[in-house]
Design an enzyme around this catalytic site. Structure first.
Site, short mmCIF file in Angstrom:
data_model
loop_
_atom_site.label_atom_id
_atom_site.label_comp_id
_atom_site.label_asym_id
_atom_site.label_seq_id
_atom_site.Cartn_x
_atom_site.Cartn_y
_atom_site.Cartn_z
N GLU A 128 0.86 -1.20 0.00
CA GLU A 128 0.00 0.00 0.00
C GLU A 128 0.88 1.24 0.00
O GLU A 128 2.08 1.15 0.28
CB GLU A 128 -0.90 -0.02 1.25
CG GLU A 128 -0.11 0.17 2.53
CD GLU A 128 -0.82 -0.30 3.79
OE1 GLU A 128 -1.61 -1.27 3.72
OE2 GLU A 128 -0.58 0.31 4.85
N LYS A 130 2.94 4.55 0.94
CA LYS A 130 3.56 5.10 2.15
C LYS A 130 3.27 6.59 2.16
O LYS A 130 3.83 7.34 1.36
CB LYS A 130 5.07 4.83 2.14
CG LYS A 130 5.78 5.31 3.39
CD LYS A 130 7.24 4.85 3.38
CE LYS A 130 7.95 5.18 4.67
NZ LYS A 130 7.89 6.56 5.09
N ASP A 132 3.10 10.43 3.06
CA ASP A 132 4.12 11.33 3.57
C ASP A 132 3.46 12.40 4.43
O ASP A 132 3.21 13.52 3.99
CB ASP A 132 4.86 11.96 2.38
CG ASP A 132 6.22 12.48 2.81
OD1 ASP A 132 6.61 12.24 3.96
OD2 ASP A 132 6.88 13.13 1.99
N TYR A 241 -3.86 2.85 8.86
CA TYR A 241 -3.33 1.67 8.17
C TYR A 241 -2.81 0.57 9.09
O TYR A 241 -2.24 -0.40 8.61
CB TYR A 241 -2.22 2.08 7.20
CG TYR A 241 -1.21 3.03 7.82
CD1 TYR A 241 -0.39 2.62 8.85
CD2 TYR A 241 -1.09 4.34 7.36
CE1 TYR A 241 0.52 3.49 9.43
CE2 TYR A 241 -0.18 5.21 7.92
CZ TYR A 241 0.63 4.78 8.96
OH TYR A 241 1.52 5.63 9.53
N LYS A 339 11.27 2.68 -0.88
CA LYS A 339 11.31 4.14 -1.05
C LYS A 339 11.45 4.53 -2.52
O LYS A 339 12.28 3.97 -3.23
CB LYS A 339 12.49 4.73 -0.26
CG LYS A 339 12.41 4.46 1.23
CD LYS A 339 11.56 5.47 1.93
CE LYS A 339 12.36 6.74 2.11
NZ LYS A 339 11.77 7.61 3.13
N CYS A 433 16.35 49.28 -1.79
CA CYS A 433 15.69 48.53 -2.85
C CYS A 433 16.64 48.35 -4.03
O CYS A 433 17.18 49.33 -4.55
CB CYS A 433 14.43 49.25 -3.30
SG CYS A 433 13.63 48.45 -4.72
N CYS A 436 14.69 50.52 -7.13
CA CYS A 436 14.52 51.97 -7.14
C CYS A 436 15.46 52.69 -6.17
O CYS A 436 15.55 53.91 -6.18
CB CYS A 436 13.06 52.34 -6.84
SG CYS A 436 12.59 52.08 -5.13
N CYS A 451 10.06 47.41 0.11
CA CYS A 451 10.28 48.71 -0.50
C CYS A 451 8.90 49.37 -0.48
O CYS A 451 7.95 48.80 -1.01
CB CYS A 451 10.78 48.50 -1.93
SG CYS A 451 10.62 49.99 -2.93
N CYS A 456 7.71 52.20 -7.35
CA CYS A 456 8.93 51.45 -7.68
C CYS A 456 8.65 50.61 -8.92
O CYS A 456 7.70 49.83 -8.94
CB CYS A 456 9.30 50.56 -6.49
SG CYS A 456 10.59 49.37 -6.87
S1 IVH Z 1 2.96 0.73 8.90
C1 IVH Z 1 4.69 -0.76 13.11
N1 IVH Z 1 1.95 1.81 6.75
O1 IVH Z 1 6.10 5.70 7.67
C2 IVH Z 1 4.80 -0.13 11.77
N2 IVH Z 1 3.49 3.11 8.02
O2 IVH Z 1 8.98 5.81 7.76
C3 IVH Z 1 3.59 0.60 11.39
N3 IVH Z 1 3.81 5.38 7.12
O3 IVH Z 1 6.39 5.49 11.15
C4 IVH Z 1 3.80 1.42 10.21
N4 IVH Z 1 2.45 5.19 5.41
O4 IVH Z 1 4.40 6.84 10.16
C5 IVH Z 1 2.79 1.99 7.79
N5 IVH Z 1 0.93 2.63 4.85
C6 IVH Z 1 1.75 2.80 5.88
C7 IVH Z 1 2.44 4.00 6.09
C8 IVH Z 1 3.31 4.14 7.16
C9 IVH Z 1 3.27 5.99 6.06
C10 IVH Z 1 4.80 6.03 8.02
C11 IVH Z 1 4.66 5.65 9.48
C12 IVH Z 1 6.02 5.13 9.86
C13 IVH Z 1 6.88 5.79 8.83
C14 IVH Z 1 8.20 5.11 8.68
#
Ligand code: IVH
Length: 693
Positions: A128, A130, A132, A241, A339, A433, A436, A451, A456
C-alpha cells in the site's frame, strides 16, 4: 459502512429533517452519515448549506437540553484553545519506524530473511502507499474516540485529542463492538492534500509569510497548533493503516471470525467502522516480483495522486506470521518501506539575488548550479526571507541539499556544513531597494523587508504581471517577459494601460510576428469579459486571494458597490476577518484606486458582480449540468445557451443542482443525479422548450 437501504433511509430522513425539527438523535445520525459521505467517500449527497442547516438545528436542540449531548455528537468536535503545552502520554505499544529498501535486491533480501525466520511458510504480501504525513495513534474504547497522540519519540507522544477531533475523516465513535472489540489502538497518517497545501501556502503568501516547505511539515505543524479552530481550517485528512493493540470484549469476535487474521482484513474492518484506509489502493501478492511491479507502477503515477507518497509499504499479510517474526527495537520485521527515488539533490549555492514583489516585499532567491530533480532542472530556489537564511546559516559557496516534491516549489533543506572549506561568504541582505534605491523597511512583527515606494518600477511590473496572470485576467501569451519588455519600452505603465497598447509599435518589435500580435490583441480584448472575481483578484489587493475575491464579487451588483461597504459590512461576509476587511476597505477608499477602476470600466471591462441581474431571465434562478452526447447541440453551445438565458452552470452533481440535461451515454453523473430526488433529469428537447416557452 452503510448499506444501500440504510443510505436511502438516511437520505429520506435528511429531506424530512430539513423541513421539520426532528430530535437530537436522528439529527446526529443524519449528520454523521453526511460527514461520512463527504470526508470518507468524497461524494456528498447534500450541499454545505444544507449540512449547516441540520447542524444548526442540532446545536439549538442541544443548547436547550444540554443533558442530551453525547461525546460523539457532530457538534462536539469544536474545542477551546490551549494555553499550556501539550501533555505527554505513553503509547500502549511503541510506535516503531520502518526498514527502508530501494530496489529489487533489498526486497528479495527481506523476503529471504522472512523465509529463514518462518521455516519457509507460505507468506502473502499486502502492499500500500507510504503516505508522507505525520503519524498519529488513536485509541477508541467502548466505541468512543478516547485519545489521539503524535508519535513523539516512539514510546510517548503529545496528547492532541482536541486537534484530532477537528479532522472530519476521523469518526468520534465507531462500531468496534460489532467486531467484538472493547479497546483498540490504531495508527495512521495525518496529511494535507496537495490542493489544500497549495491553498494554505497561497494564504501565507498573501500575508507576506514564507510558505511551508512541504505537506508533511504542514501536517505535523498543524497537529501541534494551540487553536483547534485553526486546525479545522487546515482541512487535514487522516488515513489509518495499522492496528497495534486490541482488547476483545466478552462477546469475542462474532461478526467476521476471520477478518482480523490478515492485514487486508483489518483494513476492511477499519473501513467498515468509518475510517479512511488504503483498502482500495492496497493489493495482495504471492511473490516479490509482483510486489516490485506494483511499486514501479505506483512510482510512475505518484504525481497524479491527490496527496504526497514517498514509497510503498510492503507488509506480511498474515497476522500470525507478523507475530511470529516480531520486531527489532527499531522496526517490525514483517514490514518494509520501498522508497521512491529521492526528489532531492545536492548543488552549490553560487549567488543570492533580491527580487521585489508586487507588494514591495524583498525575496532573496538563491542561484544554484543547475541540477535535475525529479525530471526538472532547478537553478533558482526561493529563500523566502532573511530569517530563513539566518536560521539555516546559509553561506555563498555552500554545498546545499535541494528538494522538490511534486507540485511543491523547490527549497533548500540545509547546507552541508561538514563540506565547508572556510572560503564560504556571508550573505548580506540589502538595506536599499535593488530596483529603485529607496531605503527598505521591515514593519514590526513581520518577517519580510519591503520597499514602500508604490511607484517602484519593479512593483509596477509585478502588479501588471499578476493582473494578466492565469488565475486573474488570464491574458494568454502576455507572460512575464513580454510585460517586462513592454514596460521598459514605455508601451505600458500601469494596469489600465494594458488596454491601450499601441499595437503598431508592438509589430515593429523583434520577435513579434503579425500572428502573435493579433493573438495578444484578441486575448486582451477577450479579457474584458472576464468575471468580476478575476478582476478583483487581479487588482492585487493585499490579503485578497481568489476565495475572497469570489466572496466580494458574489455580494455586489458592480465593483462600485465596494467603496460603500463599511469595515463592519465587510467583516459580515463569509471568511473575511479584520485584517482582510481593513485591507479591502483601504483599497476602495483610495482615490487613485477608484480612478483606476473608473478607467478600467470606461475601457469596457466587466465590472458586474454575481448579484446583478442576468441578461435574460428564462432560466434565471436555476442551475444546470450537461452530461452525455446531446442529439443536436454541442456541449459548449448548450452551456452557453443556458448561461445566456440566465441559468447557472454547475460542474458536478449535488443537491444544489436543479436540472441535469442528459444525452446519449450519460454515465456516473446521471446515476448520481437519479439518487437525488430534487434534481430534474431532462433531455435536450425539454431544455430547448424551457428557453422557447
Ligand atoms: S505501517 C509498526 N503503513 O512511515 C509499523 N506506516 O517511515 C507501522 N507510514 O512510522 C507502520 N504510510 O508513520 C505503515 N501505509 C503505511 C504508512 C506508514 C506511512 C509512516 C509511518 C512510519 C513511517 C516510517
Amino acid at each position: 459502512m452503510y448499506t444501500t437501504e440504510e443510505a436511502k433511509e438516511l437520505q429520506k430522513d435528511t429531506e424530512r429533517l430539513l423541513k421539520s425539527t426532528g430530535n437530537e438523535d436522528e439529527l446526529r445520525k443524519v449528520l454523521r452519515f453526511h460527514e461520512y459521505r463527504y470526508y470518507i467517500l468524497n461524494d456528498p449527497l447534500i450541499s454545505d448549506s444544507e449540512y449547516d442547516q441540520l447542524y444548526k438545528k442540532l446545536e439549538k436542540l442541544e443548547k436547550e437540553n444540554p443533558s442530551t449531548i453525547t461525546p460523539d455528537s457532530p457538534t462536539q468536535r469544536v474545542g477551546s484553545s490551549l494555553n499550556t503545552d501539550f501533555v505527554t502520554v505513553p503509547h500502549l505499544i511503541s510506535m516503531l519506524s520502518l526498514e527502508n529498501s530501494y530496489n529489487a535486491e533489498d526486497l528479495i533480501d527481506w523476503h529471504n530473511r522472512l523465509n529463514n525466520l518462518t521455516d519457509n511458510q507460505k507468506i502473502t504480501f499486502s502492499a500500500e502507499p507510504k503516505y508522507d504525513g505525520a503519524s498519529i495513534s488513536l485509541i477508541y474504547e467502548d466505541d468512543l474516540l478516547d485519545r489521539g497522540a503524535t508519535r513523539g519519540d516512539g514510546t510517548a507522544g503529545d496528547d492532541i485529542t482536541t486537534n484530532i477531533r477537528q479532522i472530519g475523516s476521523i469518526p468520534l465513535s465507531a462500531k468496534f463492538s460489532d467486531h467484538g472489540i472493547k479497546k483498540i489502538e490504531i495508527r495512521g497518517e495525518v496529511l494535507l492534500n496537495k490542493e489544500n497545501f497549495k491553498k494554505y501556502n497561497e494564504s501565507l503568501a498573501e500575508e507576506g509569510l514564507p510558505p511551508l516547505a512541504n505537506p508533511r511539515n504542514a501536517a505535523a505543524g498543524s497537529l501541534r497548533m494551540k487553536d483547534p479552530a485553526a486546525v479545522r481550517k487546515r482541512k487535514l485528512e487522516a488515513i489509518l493503516y495499522h492496528v497495534s493493540f486490541i482488547e476483545l470484549n466478552e462477546k469475542g469476535l462474532k461478526k467476521y471470525p476471520d477478518l482480523l487474521n490478515t492485514h487486508s482484513g483489518i483494513l476492511q474492518m477499519l473501513s467498515e467502522c468509518g475510517f479512511r484506509t488504503p483498502v482500495n489502493e492496497k493489493k495482495v501478492f504471492n511473490n516479490i516480483a509482483d510486489v516490485l511491479k506494483f511499486c514501479h507502477e505506483f512510482e510512475n503515477k505518484r504525481d497524479e495522486l491527490p496527496y504526497e507518497i514517498d514509497g510503498i509499504v510492503v507488509k506480511v499479510n498474515e497476522i500470525e506470521i507478523q507475530q511470529q517474526v516480531g520486531s527489532t527495537t527499531h522496526h517490525p520485521r514483517w514490514a518494509i518501506a520501498y522508497k521512491f527515488k529521492a526528489r532531492q539533490a545536492t548543488s552549490k549555492l553560487l549567488n543570492v539575488e533580491f527580487q521585489v514583489g508586487r507588494t514591495g516585499s524583498i525575496t532573496p532567491v538563491a542561484k544554484i548550479e543547475p541540477v535535475p530533480i525529479g525530471g526538472v532542472t532547478v537553478g533558482s530556489v526561493s529563500l523566502f526571507n532573511e530569517g530563513i537564511i539566518e536560521e539555516k546559516d546559509l553561506r555563498l559557496g555552500d554545498t546545499v541539499i535541494v528538494e522538490r516534491a511534486g507540485d511543491v516549489i523547490p527549497y533548500i533543506v540545509k547546507p552541508l556544513t561538514e563540506l565547508r572549506t572556510g572560503d564560504e561568504k556571508k550573505i548580506i541582505f540589502p538595506t536599499h531597494c535593488p530596483v529603485c534605491g529607496d531605503a527598505l523597511v521591515k514593519p514590526e512583527g513581520e518577517a519580510v523587508w519591503r520597499c514602500v515606494n508604490i511607484n517602484c518600477p519593479a512593483q509596477v511590473v509585478e502588479r501588471i504581471i499578476h493582473f494578466v496572470s492565469k488565475d486573474a485576467m488570464d491574458i494568454k501569451t502576455f507572460g512575464e517577459a513580454s510585460v517586462t519588455k513592454f514596460y521598459e519600452l514605455g508601451l505600458i505603465s500601469d494596469i489600465p494601460s494594458v488596454y491601450s497598447i499601441d499595437f503598431e509599435k508592438v509589430s515593429s518589435l523583434e520577435g513579434f510576428k503579425q500572428k502573435s500580435v493579433e493573438n495578444l490583441r484578441s486575448a486582451i480584448e477577450n479579457s474584458k469579459k472576464q468575471s468580476l472575481n478575476r478582476l478583483i483578484y487581479g487588482l492585487g489587493i493585499r490579503y485578497v486571494g481568489e476565495t475572497t475575491a469570489k466572496t466580494l464579487s458574489k455580494n455586489v451588483d458592480t465593483i462600485f458597490d465596494l467603496p460603500k461597504y463599511s469595515l463592519e459590512d465587510l467583516q459580515q461576509l463569509q471568511d473575511i476577518g479584520t485584517k482582510v476587511a481593513e485591507s479591502v476597505f483601504d483599497f476602495f477608499h483610495n482615490e487613485d484606486n477608484i480612478k483606476m477602476l473608473e478607467e478600467l470600466s470606461g475601457k469596457g471591462l466587466n465590472i458586474r458582480g454575481d448579484k446583478s441581474e442576468p441578461v435574460s431571465g428564462k432560466l434565471s434562478g436555476y442551475t444546470f449540468l450537461f452530461t452525455g452526447t446531446l442529439p443536436t447541440l454541442k456541449r459548449n453551445a448548450a452551456e452557453k445557451m443556458a448561461e445566456e438565458n440566465g441559468g447557472k452552470l454547475l460542474s458536478s452533481v449535488s443537491a444544489n443542482l436543479n436540472y441535469l440535461v442528459a444525452g446519449e451515454s450519460a454515465g456516473s453523473k446521471l446515476a448520481k443525479a437519479q439518487k437525488i430526488k430534487s434534481i430534474k433529469i431532462i433531455n435536450e428537447e425539454d431544455f430547448l422548450n424551457m428557453i422557447q416557452s
